[in-house]
Scaffold this motif. Structure first.
Motif, PDB file in Angstrom:
ATOM      1  N   SER A  16       3.828  -3.514 -14.496  1.00 30.35           N
ATOM      2  CA  SER A  16       4.893  -3.948 -13.585  1.00 30.35           C
ATOM      3  C   SER A  16       5.688  -2.779 -13.019  1.00 30.35           C
ATOM      4  N   ASP A  17       5.801  -1.691 -13.786  1.00 29.76           N
ATOM      5  CA  ASP A  17       6.559  -0.540 -13.282  1.00 29.76           C
ATOM      6  C   ASP A  17       5.902   0.053 -12.046  1.00 29.76           C
ATOM      7  N   ILE A  18       4.603  -0.130 -11.913  1.00 31.96           N
ATOM      8  CA  ILE A  18       3.882   0.377 -10.743  1.00 31.96           C
ATOM      9  C   ILE A  18       3.776  -0.694  -9.664  1.00 31.96           C
ATOM     10  N   GLU A  19       3.303  -1.874 -10.030  1.00 33.08           N
ATOM     11  CA  GLU A  19       2.995  -2.883  -9.011  1.00 33.08           C
ATOM     12  C   GLU A  19       4.242  -3.506  -8.387  1.00 33.08           C
ATOM     13  N   LEU A  20       5.332  -3.613  -9.137  1.00 36.27           N
ATOM     14  CA  LEU A  20       6.534  -4.193  -8.540  1.00 36.27           C
ATOM     15  C   LEU A  20       7.196  -3.244  -7.547  1.00 36.27           C
ATOM     16  N   ALA A  21       6.766  -1.992  -7.546  1.00 29.38           N
ATOM     17  CA  ALA A  21       7.268  -1.041  -6.558  1.00 29.38           C
ATOM     18  C   ALA A  21       6.520  -1.148  -5.231  1.00 29.38           C
ATOM     19  N   TYR A  22       5.397  -1.879  -5.216  1.00 23.02           N
ATOM     20  CA  TYR A  22       4.681  -2.080  -3.965  1.00 23.02           C
ATOM     21  C   TYR A  22       5.500  -3.011  -3.074  1.00 23.02           C
ATOM     22  N   PRO A  23       5.763  -2.662  -1.830  1.00 21.68           N
ATOM     23  CA  PRO A  23       6.603  -3.497  -0.962  1.00 21.68           C
ATOM     24  C   PRO A  23       6.197  -4.963  -0.885  1.00 21.68           C
ATOM     25  N   PRO A  24       4.910  -5.317  -0.798  1.00 23.59           N
ATOM     26  CA  PRO A  24       4.578  -6.743  -0.714  1.00 23.59           C
ATOM     27  C   PRO A  24       4.948  -7.552  -1.956  1.00 23.59           C
ATOM     28  N   ASN A  25       5.218  -6.866  -3.086  1.00 21.42           N
ATOM     29  CA  ASN A  25       5.593  -7.571  -4.308  1.00 21.42           C
ATOM     30  C   ASN A  25       7.100  -7.635  -4.504  1.00 21.42           C
ATOM     31  N   ASP A  26       7.838  -7.281  -3.475  1.00 19.22           N
ATOM     32  CA  ASP A  26       9.298  -7.315  -3.560  1.00 19.22           C
ATOM     33  C   ASP A  26       9.771  -8.710  -3.954  1.00 19.22           C
ATOM     34  N   GLY A  27      10.674  -8.779  -4.909  1.00 22.81           N
ATOM     35  CA  GLY A  27      11.247 -10.050  -5.328  1.00 22.81           C
ATOM     36  C   GLY A  27      10.544 -10.719  -6.486  1.00 22.81           C
ATOM     37  N   LEU A  28       9.444 -10.139  -6.971  1.00 22.16           N
ATOM     38  CA  LEU A  28       8.712 -10.749  -8.083  1.00 22.16           C
ATOM     39  C   LEU A  28       9.217 -10.299  -9.443  1.00 22.16           C
ATOM     40  N   ASP A  78      -5.889 -10.396 -13.478  1.00 25.09           N
ATOM     41  CA  ASP A  78      -6.001  -9.836 -14.827  1.00 25.09           C
ATOM     42  C   ASP A  78      -4.642  -9.575 -15.472  1.00 25.09           C
ATOM     43  N   GLY A  79      -3.562  -9.996 -14.817  1.00 28.11           N
ATOM     44  CA  GLY A  79      -2.228  -9.780 -15.379  1.00 28.11           C
ATOM     45  C   GLY A  79      -1.671  -8.399 -15.143  1.00 28.11           C
ATOM     46  N   SER A  80      -2.334  -7.596 -14.317  1.00 24.20           N
ATOM     47  CA  SER A  80      -1.867  -6.221 -14.114  1.00 24.20           C
ATOM     48  C   SER A  80      -0.482  -6.170 -13.499  1.00 24.20           C
ATOM     49  N   ALA A  84      -5.837  -1.256 -15.728  1.00 24.53           N
ATOM     50  CA  ALA A  84      -5.319  -0.386 -14.676  1.00 24.53           C
ATOM     51  C   ALA A  84      -4.546  -1.244 -13.676  1.00 24.53           C
ATOM     52  N   PRO A  85      -3.579  -0.655 -12.990  1.00 27.53           N
ATOM     53  CA  PRO A  85      -2.862  -1.419 -11.969  1.00 27.53           C
ATOM     54  C   PRO A  85      -3.751  -1.712 -10.773  1.00 27.53           C
ATOM     55  N   SER A  86      -3.383  -2.733 -10.037  1.00 35.55           N
ATOM     56  CA  SER A  86      -4.075  -3.002  -8.785  1.00 35.55           C
ATOM     57  C   SER A  86      -3.813  -1.857  -7.827  1.00 35.55           C
ATOM     58  N   PRO A  87      -4.780  -1.551  -6.963  1.00 35.07           N
ATOM     59  CA  PRO A  87      -4.502  -0.553  -5.926  1.00 35.07           C
ATOM     60  C   PRO A  87      -3.309  -1.002  -5.088  1.00 35.07           C
ATOM     61  N   SER A  88      -2.638  -0.067  -4.484  1.00 33.53           N
ATOM     62  CA  SER A  88      -1.513  -0.422  -3.625  1.00 33.53           C
ATOM     63  C   SER A  88      -1.944  -1.532  -2.682  1.00 33.53           C
ATOM     64  N   PRO A  89      -1.232  -2.673  -2.674  1.00 32.89           N
ATOM     65  CA  PRO A  89      -1.719  -3.828  -1.927  1.00 32.89           C
ATOM     66  C   PRO A  89      -1.425  -3.787  -0.437  1.00 32.89           C
ATOM     67  N   ASN A  90      -1.024  -2.638   0.074  1.00 34.37           N
ATOM     68  CA  ASN A  90      -0.866  -2.554   1.514  1.00 34.37           C
ATOM     69  C   ASN A  90      -2.212  -2.859   2.160  1.00 34.37           C
ATOM     70  N   GLY A  91      -2.275  -3.960   2.872  1.00 33.93           N
ATOM     71  CA  GLY A  91      -3.536  -4.397   3.440  1.00 33.93           C
ATOM     72  C   GLY A  91      -4.259  -5.416   2.584  1.00 33.93           C
TER      73      GLY A  91
END
Length: 359
Positions: free
Chosen positions: A96-108, A89-91, A158-165
């Motif tokens: 991006s201020d929330i989701e790019l802080a998730y470790p699995p999204n590092d570098g995006l 959904d483009g979240s 809304a942002p995606s839930p923390s993608p850990n897992g």
């Protein structure tokens, strides 16, 4: 397999094989530029295509094309029937201020920064643009499958839930990766392993920050099944001095190998060709709420009248790109994965041992 380390997204995985919104009846239309499409709404994507080819992708299968694939996966995989999330959904851009802080999204962050101005300029939703850009990027990579594009994703709320897992990591077990992909879209083990072919146009920026742009394949500008040979060679070295979590030794100097690429024994079945590359988009680019179908195949056929070298049915692999061992390797360097079925026999390229430069 899919992580903050790799641009491995080939398909949009939001609520795949779920109940979709009602489709708009398709009726052929002619766009202002003369292109014939199945639905008039698809005409809006020709200006986007004409803009991003030279101005975002530089008309090449380069770093921005690789990043577009990865971004499409990370936006879509943040979804689970039990864990929530909006999928593709483009979240990842909208929030991006929330989701790019998730470790699995590092570098995006670079991919988000690159795509955001184009989204604003063309007044399309972030979810649609991310998946359109990923589909177009594949048309620039020789050997890549042709995938479709469907539009109609609403704005993310809304942002995606923390993608850990939710985002499979290279240090995850094979069983856990397969379970996650099954949960996200019903992918079979064979589907998941076939998706590893996308790593033939992949590179890592954050596994070891001292060596950015490390390819996963000795021919990182070609989308092919050569990677299924290289990940089974006996590893002897790391491309840098600081191997990252989930990284294992490679057999080719300068090439990075992930644990999750190396472990699945089924890899050996795909080295002589990947039939799934011919049938995509099987589970492709589906999201809840899609309203209009715009097959990229239709779009590309029309655009090919003006840029034929960019849009044949598939950009063919070079004649010398068939399955082979990298120069300097021999058949005995294959790390046999299956005791009952021998690995196919290949000859090595001639010349000095292969060394892969940074991307």
């Amino acid at each position: 397999m899919y992580s903050r380390y790799i641009p491995a997204a080939l398909l949009s995985l939001a609520n795949i094989r779920s109940v979709y919104g009602a489709s708009t009846p398709e009726k052929r239309a002619t766009c202002s530029g003369g292109q014939s499409v199945k639905n008039a709404a698809c005409c809006a994507w020709f200006p986007v295509l004409e803009d991003i080819l030279p101005n975002m992708f530089n008309n090449e299968c380069g770093d921005d094309a690789h990043s577009a694939l990865r971004l499409s996966f990370h936006d879509a995989i943040g979804f689970s029937p039990s864990g929530g999330g909006g999928g593709a959904d483009g979240s990842i851009i909208t929030f991006s201020d929330i989701e790019l802080a998730y470790p699995p999204n590092d570098g995006l962050d670079d991919a988000v920064t690159t795509q955001s101005p184009f989204i604003a300029a063309h007044n399309v939703t972030a979810g649609d643009f991310i998946q359109f850009a990923a589909a177009v990027s594949l048309s620039l990579c020789p050997g890549a499958p042709r995938v479709g594009f469907m539009m109609g994703r609403p704005k993310a709320t809304a942002p995606s839930p923390s993608p850990n897992g939710l985002v499979p990591e290279p240090f995850d077990t094979v069983d856990s990766i397969l379970a996650r992909m099954k949960d996200a879209g019903g992918f079979t083990p064979t589907d998941v392993v076939a998706l590893l072919a996308s790593h033939s146009v992949a590179g890592a920026d954050t596994v070891d920050p001292t060596i950015p742009g490390t390819p996963f394949d000795s021919t990182p500008s070609l989308f092919d099944t050569q990677i299924f040979i290289e990940v089974q060679l006996r590893g002897t070295m790391f491309p840098g001095s600081n191997p990252g979590e989930g990284e294992v030794e490679s057999a080719v100097a300068g090439e990075m190998r992930l644990q999750s690429d190396h472990l699945p024994a089924i890899l050996r079945r795909l080295v002589l060709g990947n039939p799934l590359l011919e049938t995509w988009p099987a589970p492709s680019q589906h999201s809840k709420g899609l309203s209009t179908r715009c097959p990229l195949l239709d779009t590309v056929q029309r655009i090919s009248l003006t840029v034929p070298t960019l849009f044949p049915h598939r950009l063919p692999l070079p004649a010398n790109a068939g399955p082979h061992l990298p120069a300097g390797q021999k058949q005995s360097d294959i790390e046999q994965a299956c005791a009952t079925s021998p690995f196919p026999t290949f000859t090595a390229q001639s010349g000095p041992a292969t060394t892969v430069p940074a991307m």
